[in-house]
Design an enzyme around this catalytic site. Structure first.
Site, PDB file in Angstrom:
ATOM      1  N   TYR A 150     -14.320 120.502  59.402  1.00 28.00           N
ATOM      2  CA  TYR A 150     -13.407 120.607  58.252  1.00 28.00           C
ATOM      3  C   TYR A 150     -12.288 119.571  58.343  1.00 28.00           C
ATOM      4  O   TYR A 150     -12.018 118.841  57.377  1.00 28.00           O
ATOM      5  CB  TYR A 150     -12.812 122.013  58.194  1.00 28.00           C
ATOM      6  CG  TYR A 150     -11.773 122.174  57.101  1.00 28.00           C
ATOM      7  CD1 TYR A 150     -12.135 122.135  55.762  1.00 28.00           C
ATOM      8  CD2 TYR A 150     -10.427 122.374  57.413  1.00 28.00           C
ATOM      9  CE1 TYR A 150     -11.187 122.274  54.759  1.00 28.00           C
ATOM     10  CE2 TYR A 150      -9.477 122.517  56.415  1.00 28.00           C
ATOM     11  CZ  TYR A 150      -9.863 122.467  55.095  1.00 28.00           C
ATOM     12  OH  TYR A 150      -8.917 122.597  54.096  1.00 28.00           O
ATOM     13  N   LYS A 179     -11.325 116.180  55.820  1.00 29.44           N
ATOM     14  CA  LYS A 179     -10.042 115.955  55.160  1.00 29.44           C
ATOM     15  C   LYS A 179      -9.416 114.627  55.579  1.00 29.44           C
ATOM     16  O   LYS A 179      -8.742 113.965  54.776  1.00 29.44           O
ATOM     17  CB  LYS A 179      -9.092 117.127  55.458  1.00 29.44           C
ATOM     18  CG  LYS A 179      -9.513 118.436  54.784  1.00 29.44           C
ATOM     19  CD  LYS A 179      -9.618 118.266  53.282  1.00 29.44           C
ATOM     20  CE  LYS A 179      -9.989 119.547  52.561  1.00 29.44           C
ATOM     21  NZ  LYS A 179     -10.061 119.378  51.087  1.00 29.44           N
ATOM     22  N   THR A 223      -6.001 131.160  48.645  1.00 34.81           N
ATOM     23  CA  THR A 223      -7.212 131.029  47.836  1.00 34.81           C
ATOM     24  C   THR A 223      -8.410 131.546  48.620  1.00 34.81           C
ATOM     25  O   THR A 223      -8.300 131.924  49.787  1.00 34.81           O
ATOM     26  CB  THR A 223      -7.466 129.555  47.456  1.00 34.81           C
ATOM     27  OG1 THR A 223      -7.843 128.825  48.640  1.00 34.81           O
ATOM     28  CG2 THR A 223      -6.236 128.919  46.830  1.00 34.81           C
TER      29      THR A 223
END
Length: 357
Positions: free
Chosen positions: A238, A242, A275
């Site tokens: 991850y 990014k 989220t």
């Protein structure tokens, strides 16, 4: 075992460690070292980044959007715009008068998002178009269909993302985080770059916004193993994706500036936002996250404010190669400014998706 001669001329057995045993021990030591380097260290780095962000958000208010000018006649694509920050971004841009194309891989969710936005009686137009960023074939189909419509494109917001999913590969054989967060957006941007160039003008540039994260500070781009096949870590995968987005941002802006094209590229960091991205956390992390999220995490609308600002604020006209956090131009990680790494990643990405570098 071998026989060693004694001074008297006799022989006595002597035991030695077998070479096989030594090799096994060495292999285990190497495996442990690799696990520490590629699994544990990325995990610790990522959570340390999270703690720093939470401490910042504890003492600093979220960025408040200024009043933005109307955007009538401008067209935007928002990937992952069916929920969370993507939805809030699409809703706000449509409210400013933009024609917003929500691109996502959930048809029912997309249709529901369009209905909710339309119910607000926004000035702009909003529609949903299917896009699966984990499929390079689907990305090509989406870009071809969009270009066939003859629409201009003034804003491309590469917002869609995933986090901490278990190890899995896409249909093209790539690691899931790397493809959804970065490689799919890399291909999409390049396929639509001609339209963005034609749609922009000096004094009214087209804008590309890449959704990064503070976790990029913990990221390491392993050019020899971009798909993390040697030793998998969802945290490492991850954060690498990014960081790749920031490297991509800077390299693309350099090429656009060199060609005098009216297109800007910026990376944005929304902070820690409540989220569905966090649904893949470990059970313990999930339990710890819930009470913290209520007080310290930002809402999706607050998180979206930085993307909306980058997409529509007059202050950002003609401004590119920035890493924006809380509307401030912030220093990204040292490795993100590595020009050689930027170029190597660009060339490798072109090879992976079948583009000429």
């Amino acid at each position: 075992m071998f026989l060693e001669a004694e001074p008297s001329g006799g022989y006595t057995p002597v035991r030695v460690a077998s070479r096989t045993h030594c090799r096994d021990a060495h292999a285990k030591t190497e495996a442990l070292a690799m696990w520490l380097r590629t699994v544990l260290l990325p995990l610790l780095r990522l959570y340390l980044c999270g703690i720093r962000v939470l401490l910042y958000q504890m003492f600093n208010r979220s960025f408040t959007l200024p009043v933005l000018p109307k955007q009538n006649g401008r067209v935007a694509i928002v990937t992952g715009g069916t929920r969370g920050m993507g939805y809030e971004t699409a809703r706000h841009l449509a409210g400013l008068g933009m024609h917003v194309v929500i691109a996502g891989n959930e048809r029912e969710e997309g249709a529901a998002a369009v209905r909710r936005i339309q119910e607000e009686d926004v000035e702009g137009k909003v529609e949903f178009v299917f896009l699966d960023l984990t499929s390079l074939k689907c990305v090509r189909q989406f870009a071809r269909a969009f270009k066939d419509r003859g629409l201009p494109l003034h804003v491309l917001l590469n917002n869609a993302g995933t986090m901490m999913v278990p190890e899995r590969q896409t249909e093209d054989g790539f690691e899931f985080h790397f493809t959804l967060n970065y490689l799919g957006h890399f291909l999409l941007t390049n396929l639509l770059l001609g339209t963005l160039k034609r749609s922009g003008r000096h004094g009214g540039c087209s804008r590309i916004i890449n959704m990064s994260s503070a976790t990029h500070y913990a990221g390491v781009v392993d050019m020899e193993d971009l798909n993390r096949r040697i030793c998998y870590s969802s945290h490492g995968a991850y954060s690498q994706s990014k960081l790749a987005l920031v490297l991509f941002t800077y390299y693309l802006q350099e090429q656009l500036t060199a060609g005098c094209f009216p297109v800007t590229v910026n990376a944005v960091d929304p902070g820690m936002v409540d989220t569905a991205l966090y649904n893949n956390l470990w059970s313990l992390a999930q339990a710890l996250k819930r009470p913290v999220a209520k007080t310290l995490f930002r809402t999706p609308a607050e998180g979206a404010s930085i993307s909306i600002y980058a997409a529509a604020a007059p202050d950002m006209e003609g401004v590119g190669a920035c890493y924006l956090y809380n509307s401030l131009k912030t220093q990204s990680s040292d490795s993100s400014y590595d020009a050689e790494l930027q170029a190597r990643l660009w060339k490798k990405s072109c090879e992976l998706v079948g583009l000429q570098g």
